[in-house]
Structure formats: structure tokens, C-alpha cells
Design a protein around this motif. Sequence first.
Motif, PDB file in Angstrom:
ATOM      1  N   GLY A   2    -117.336  15.723  55.684  1.00 22.11           N
ATOM      2  CA  GLY A   2    -116.500  14.851  56.508  1.00 22.11           C
ATOM      3  C   GLY A   2    -115.168  15.523  56.831  1.00 22.11           C
ATOM      4  N   LEU A   3    -114.632  16.221  55.814  1.00 20.06           N
ATOM      5  CA  LEU A   3    -113.336  16.896  55.977  1.00 20.06           C
ATOM      6  C   LEU A   3    -113.424  18.006  57.025  1.00 20.06           C
ATOM      7  N   ILE A   4    -114.554  18.718  56.998  1.00 18.13           N
ATOM      8  CA  ILE A   4    -114.739  19.797  57.984  1.00 18.13           C
ATOM      9  C   ILE A   4    -114.666  19.200  59.390  1.00 18.13           C
ATOM     10  N   ARG A   5    -115.336  18.083  59.588  1.00 19.40           N
ATOM     11  CA  ARG A   5    -115.332  17.483  60.929  1.00 19.40           C
ATOM     12  C   ARG A   5    -113.949  16.941  61.288  1.00 19.40           C
ATOM     13  N   ARG A   6    -113.223  16.427  60.296  1.00 24.27           N
ATOM     14  CA  ARG A   6    -111.858  15.944  60.568  1.00 24.27           C
ATOM     15  C   ARG A   6    -110.970  17.074  61.057  1.00 24.27           C
ATOM     16  N   LYS A   7    -111.046  18.186  60.342  1.00 25.62           N
ATOM     17  CA  LYS A   7    -110.145  19.296  60.673  1.00 25.62           C
ATOM     18  C   LYS A   7    -110.509  19.904  62.025  1.00 25.62           C
ATOM     19  N   GLU A   8    -111.809  19.928  62.333  1.00 25.44           N
ATOM     20  CA  GLU A   8    -112.207  20.416  63.663  1.00 25.44           C
ATOM     21  C   GLU A   8    -111.649  19.500  64.752  1.00 25.44           C
ATOM     22  N   SER A   9    -111.711  18.180  64.485  1.00 24.59           N
ATOM     23  CA  SER A   9    -111.238  17.211  65.480  1.00 24.59           C
ATOM     24  C   SER A   9    -109.745  17.367  65.720  1.00 24.59           C
ATOM     25  N   VAL A  10    -109.007  17.540  64.618  1.00 22.36           N
ATOM     26  CA  VAL A  10    -107.555  17.663  64.754  1.00 22.36           C
ATOM     27  C   VAL A  10    -107.206  18.942  65.522  1.00 22.36           C
ATOM     28  N   ALA A  11    -107.982  20.008  65.284  1.00 24.04           N
ATOM     29  CA  ALA A  11    -107.732  21.246  66.047  1.00 24.04           C
ATOM     30  C   ALA A  11    -107.907  20.960  67.540  1.00 24.04           C
ATOM     31  N   ALA A  12    -108.947  20.188  67.882  1.00 25.07           N
ATOM     32  CA  ALA A  12    -109.216  19.902  69.302  1.00 25.07           C
ATOM     33  C   ALA A  12    -108.153  18.975  69.898  1.00 25.07           C
ATOM     34  N   THR A  13    -107.746  17.930  69.155  1.00 28.66           N
ATOM     35  CA  THR A  13    -106.772  16.983  69.727  1.00 28.66           C
ATOM     36  C   THR A  13    -105.387  17.647  69.839  1.00 28.66           C
ATOM     37  N   PHE A  30    -112.248   5.532  71.822  1.00 33.14           N
ATOM     38  CA  PHE A  30    -113.151   5.420  70.672  1.00 33.14           C
ATOM     39  C   PHE A  30    -114.245   6.468  70.810  1.00 33.14           C
ATOM     40  N   SER A  31    -114.429   7.236  69.756  1.00 35.87           N
ATOM     41  CA  SER A  31    -115.414   8.307  69.781  1.00 35.87           C
ATOM     42  C   SER A  31    -116.375   8.077  68.614  1.00 35.87           C
ATOM     43  N   PRO A  32    -117.671   7.800  68.862  1.00 38.82           N
ATOM     44  CA  PRO A  32    -118.587   7.490  67.757  1.00 38.82           C
ATOM     45  C   PRO A  32    -118.600   8.585  66.690  1.00 38.82           C
ATOM     46  N   HIS A  33    -118.776   9.843  67.119  1.00 37.77           N
ATOM     47  CA  HIS A  33    -118.713  10.975  66.187  1.00 37.77           C
ATOM     48  C   HIS A  33    -117.447  11.765  66.489  1.00 37.77           C
ATOM     49  N   PRO A  34    -117.011  12.591  65.533  1.00 37.51           N
ATOM     50  CA  PRO A  34    -115.862  13.435  65.822  1.00 37.51           C
ATOM     51  C   PRO A  34    -116.257  14.560  66.776  1.00 37.51           C
ATOM     52  N   ASP A  35    -116.321  14.332  68.008  1.00 39.56           N
ATOM     53  CA  ASP A  35    -116.476  15.312  69.120  1.00 39.56           C
ATOM     54  C   ASP A  35    -116.883  14.646  70.432  1.00 39.56           C
ATOM     55  N   ASP A  36    -117.340  13.368  70.383  1.00 41.88           N
ATOM     56  CA  ASP A  36    -117.759  12.722  71.632  1.00 41.88           C
ATOM     57  C   ASP A  36    -116.595  12.564  72.611  1.00 41.88           C
ATOM     58  N   ASP A  37    -115.381  12.450  72.078  1.00 42.00           N
ATOM     59  CA  ASP A  37    -114.207  12.308  72.954  1.00 42.00           C
ATOM     60  C   ASP A  37    -114.099  13.487  73.915  1.00 42.00           C
ATOM     61  N   VAL A  38    -114.147  14.714  73.365  1.00 43.26           N
ATOM     62  CA  VAL A  38    -113.979  15.857  74.263  1.00 43.26           C
ATOM     63  C   VAL A  38    -115.262  16.186  75.029  1.00 43.26           C
ATOM     64  N   GLN A  43    -113.227  24.718  76.033  1.00 50.27           N
ATOM     65  CA  GLN A  43    -112.439  25.226  74.918  1.00 50.27           C
ATOM     66  C   GLN A  43    -112.253  24.138  73.847  1.00 50.27           C
ATOM     67  N   ALA A  44    -111.962  22.931  74.300  1.00 58.40           N
ATOM     68  CA  ALA A  44    -111.748  21.833  73.344  1.00 58.40           C
ATOM     69  C   ALA A  44    -113.033  21.541  72.564  1.00 58.40           C
ATOM     70  N   ILE A  45    -114.175  21.613  73.253  1.00 58.06           N
ATOM     71  CA  ILE A  45    -115.456  21.361  72.561  1.00 58.06           C
ATOM     72  C   ILE A  45    -115.717  22.457  71.518  1.00 58.06           C
ATOM     73  N   PHE A  46    -115.300  23.690  71.831  1.00 55.17           N
ATOM     74  CA  PHE A  46    -115.541  24.812  70.915  1.00 55.17           C
ATOM     75  C   PHE A  46    -114.889  24.623  69.546  1.00 55.17           C
ATOM     76  N   PHE A  47    -113.822  23.816  69.488  1.00 57.02           N
ATOM     77  CA  PHE A  47    -113.191  23.621  68.179  1.00 57.02           C
ATOM     78  C   PHE A  47    -114.144  22.940  67.190  1.00 57.02           C
ATOM     79  N   HIS A  48    -115.168  22.292  67.707  1.00 57.32           N
ATOM     80  CA  HIS A  48    -116.135  21.616  66.819  1.00 57.32           C
ATOM     81  C   HIS A  48    -117.214  22.624  66.414  1.00 57.32           C
ATOM     82  N   GLN A  49    -116.769  23.603  65.636  1.00 58.29           N
ATOM     83  CA  GLN A  49    -117.652  24.741  65.356  1.00 58.29           C
ATOM     84  C   GLN A  49    -118.888  24.385  64.543  1.00 58.29           C
ATOM     85  N   SER A  50    -118.773  23.373  63.683  1.00 59.19           N
ATOM     86  CA  SER A  50    -119.950  23.043  62.862  1.00 59.19           C
ATOM     87  C   SER A  50    -121.061  22.461  63.729  1.00 59.19           C
TER      88      SER A  50
END
Length: 636
Positions: free
Chosen positions: A452-463, A368-376, A580-587
Amino acid sequence: MYKKLEYKEAGKFEETRFEKIHNVVFDNSNIASIAVAQEIANLIRTKQADYKKCVLGLATGSSPIKVYEELVRMHEEEGLSFKNVVTFNLDEYYPMTKENTQSYWYFMHEHLFNHVDILPENINVPSGEVKADEVHQFCIDYELKIKEAGGLDFQLLGIGRTGHIGFNEPGSHYNSGTRNITLDHITRIDAATAFLGIDHVPRVAITMGIGTIRKAKRIVLLAWGVNKASVVQETIEGETTADVPATYLQRHENVTFVLDEGASNDLTRVKTPWLVKNCIWTDDLMAKAVVWLSIKLEKSVLKLTDKDYNYHGMSSLLVEQGSAYQMNINMFNRVQHTITGWPGGKPNADDSNRPERNTPAKKRVIIFSPHPDDDVISMGGTFDRLVEQGHEVHVAYQTSGNIAVSDEEALKFAEVSLELNGGASNAAKIIKDLGKKKDYDVDSDGVRGLKGLIRRKESVAATRYVGIPDEQVHFLDLPFYETGTVKKDKLSDKDVQIMCDIIAEIKPHQIYGAGDLADPHGTHKVCLDALFMALAELKKESYMDDCWVWLYRGAWHEWDIHDIEMAVPMSPDQVLKKKQAIFFHQSQKDGVMFQGDDSREFWMRAEERNKETARKYHSLGMADYAAFEAFKRHHY
Ligand code: F6R
């Protein structure tokens, strides 16, 4: 007299020779706030019985919100009347209009005045609207008005990380009166989230002085969360100094600090109780003490001697344990056994001293990741190992995180989309909405959707980079978050149901959640509450018998070493892969909107923190790894 003794009964209070201010510690800020609201209500009623006015000095900020909520409840359900109440607020930003949602005028009406029967003419908040050349006279009049009302019967305070009370920043004089003041940089950083970026935070405020506050007959200061722990310790145990203006309260004869456990963390009696009293030595306290001693003396655990224990308040522990020799070995093993390169359990190996079970060999896991990036950010290395070791890893992003995407970032994507589609109406509408948007305006649905979509797509790039299929990535968009503003709704059944549904669907053997308790009002804490409520709900299901829950800490803090129950080491290559995985969250790169009090980027914080844990483990005498991610097990 509205006395301190009531708190002694309700909270935990033990005075030590280090403490110069009366303080009580409650299990959490909710019950503490209710006790404070009760003291205020008692005072209002006592004054009412004597046909007298009750003059209250009030504070804004996150700390008193629950106190006001409870006073409103008492008004609605118990008939507590505010007709005899006169209020004076501590401060207001300058310049600031009353209508601005960030004004303290607005705050007080939203949280208290609009919901009780106080007479409008009895409300006083310093004005952020007076002309610059009238501020001086305004401040003199404010002081006079307090005096004419008979002085403050009760003053409610919060404390800033600079040690300010009101907006009396470091350097304020003991006898200062109401005046305008330049805000400290740290104070502005702390306010940046509410103002959507530090550039919007006012530089000046009008505040009651230390002298004004000191004249109150009774003072109660509230502090919640570990972020306040160090300034609370300095204020209660340090010397009186203009560098920490709250220390002036040491000279007031009727003041109580009301704390939750986080805010009390650094008090000597809490942090190192063996230095102030005889302790009952539980395993956890023993671990805390030995780690502390080893770090303090810069000696590995196995090198600590009888003398070291005796000289540092642990003679009773030594007597209990017999000798330093055996105790050191026990402690060394305890820490050593937290280390594992197999966060999902090591198949076919003896797991009696490992943090995780080895069966089933392939586990279903939800992160479970509160925001789209806490996981990585918080567990990118462990995430990677779990995938590599063949577990079925799902990530569930609890909130959309849309508010943390800047308008510039959204515009960039909308313009790309417009060009690609040759004038698609959605993109055109979003660009128009952004063009019209003024500071503090809530985003239109379209703009929020895009963010929201921007953050979704960044997350999917990282996962994808970490190597899980898209169907194992879940976006929960918990409704409590979707207000479009910094202030969020309360958790509701809907949020908890969504959490329950995903757990029921996956039936995991392992759950990872963000155990961030630093900020009692932050999104991470709400997301953790949602997880705990879902676990309570599902506990009875048989598939949960097999499910272990591990908590990681978010971007800001790490577990104390003695609290860690699983430490997953990372090689230098894994550290790079995580970055590298964190970098996908460019916003969320470069001067993000919600930077918090740390100007480093998220990957830097994560890297430093993981390296620091490895350094500490090494100094205790463990093997020398590049970095560690750390977890504590949650029993539900
Ligand atoms: C608010 C005020 C400030 C706050 C302090 C703590 O009127 O004068 O001193 O009490 O900055 O703020 P929170 O409670 O938001 O941590």
C-alpha cells in the motif's frame, strides 16, 4: 411448465426479426438475478409437491453469484428446502484440488451448498482430482449419472467472451459430451485476475458438452455488463456456428437469455432501434442516431442529407424535424458545445453554452480515484488544466490498491529499506514473510502495508508532478477493499461514512468520479456505488447545492460520443505530460498483475483512447485536436 412468460412481465422484452433467442433485459443484474432465483425456487417447490427430485445444472463465475445469494436468502427466510435437489455442475479446472480456493468445488460450497440443506450425496461437480488416465471414464460416468437422475430439469449458464458455455470453447461440436478441453487464451486472460496472473491459470478443464447442456428441459443464460455485449449480440442475432458455441442454443426450444442493460447494448433493437421499429425521438436518441449515421457514412454531421436519413430508418425523425439542414445544425452545435479547455468554467465569459459554470471562478474540486493511478490515467490532462487554471484540486484515492503490487516489487523496496536502516526489524520481517509465501497465500499485514505504501508514494510523486501540495492528497483506504484477496467485502456504512467525511471537509464545487460500469463486480463499480451513496446522504446539505458531479471512464472504456457532455482537448505537449504522470506509477508498469483483457500498458490505452475520441469528433466535423478526455454529468 416453468414458463418464459414470467420474464416478459418482469423485464423488458420485445422480439425483433434479428433475434433468434428469447431474451429479456432488466435494469440491473440484481433484480434480474432475483427473478431467475424465483424461477428456480418455483421449480424446486413444484417438484417437491409431486414428491420428485429436481435436477439442476449449475454454473460458477461472477454471473450467478447473486442468484445463489437469493436462493440462500429464500432458504433462510422462506424455508425453501433443497432436500429434493440434485445438482450437476458444468465444469471444473484440471488438475485442481477441491480445497484450492479457485476450484469450482470450493466456489459452489462457498456461495450455495454450505448455506442450504442439500444432501452432500446429491452434489456433483466434475472432479479436478482424478488421475489423467481416468478422466475419460470419469466423463462417461458423469454423463450416465445425469441420465440416471432423469436428465437436467433446469440448466443455469453464463457466457464467456469466446462464446463458450460451460467450457465448450470455439470449435466444440453440437453433439459433444462431457470431456476435457484446452481453455481458450481469452478465457485464461479473463480468469487471470482471480488466479493472480495468467501464469497460474490452468490450461485444461473438464466440462459438460454442448450435447449434455442441450438435453436440459429448460435453459437460462445470464450475462451482465458491456464486456459481454458483443458476444451476446453475436449469439442472439448471428448464424449458428462452432466459432461461437453459445449460438447452438438457437436450436433449443426452451431457452431464455437474461441480460442487464450493459449486456444488451449491442442488440440491434437497443443499439439502433430506428432500424427495427418506430421510435419516440428524445434529444438523446436523436443525438445517438445522428452520430451513428455520420460515423457509418463517414460524412460530417453538416453534410448529411434528407436521403441519408430516409435510407437509414430515420424518416420519421426527418418528418418531425422538417429537414436535414436544421437538424444537422442543431446536432453540430450540441456536440460543439461539449468542447471546453476550461473544465472548471471560464471566468468572465458567457457560459450559457459551456458545460461548466464560470462562478465561482476558483472552485474547490475533488477527484475521486478508485485505485491510486486512475486519476492520471483517466483524466490526467483535465487534472493538469484544473491546477493550471488556479482551482483548489484535491485527489482522494478510494482504495489502497495494495493487491496489485507484485511480491517482487515489494521485496525490492523491503531490501532497499533494510540496507538503508542496517537491519530494521520491519523490513526483515517483511522479507521473511515473502520468503515463506506460497501461491494463493494471503499477504501478511506487514507485506500488505508495504505494498500500500509503495502505491501511496508513487501517487504522491505523480500529484507533485501535476503540481498540487501533499495536503491535498487523501488516502481513504476504504475498508471493503482490505481483504488481502481478490474477493472484496460488501460496502458498509463505514465506507460511505469515509466518503461523506471527505466531501463534508472540502465542500467541493466539483466532484469527479470513475463512472465505470463495465464490470458489475469490479472495484470501480463498488467505488462508484460508495460515491452515489455518499451523495444521497449529503444531498440535503446546503453546500451541496453548488456541487456538480462529473463522471469519467476508467482505463477500459470510453463514453459513447453522444453521451459526452464535456470534452476537454489536449495539445500534443499535454498528452506527453499526462504520459509522464502515469509513469510515476511504476509498480503498475510492464505486465502488471491485473492487466485485464488488453495487453497494452495503461498509458498506451489512455493515449489511444483519448486520440480516438479526438478522431471521432473530427470526423463529425469538429476541429482537429490531438486528444480529448471525456466526461458525463451525473445529476443526483
Ligand atoms: C462456469 C462456466 C463458464 C462461465 C463463463 C462466464 O461454470 O462454465 O462458462 O459461465 O465463463 O463467466 P463469468 O460469469 O465469470 O463472466
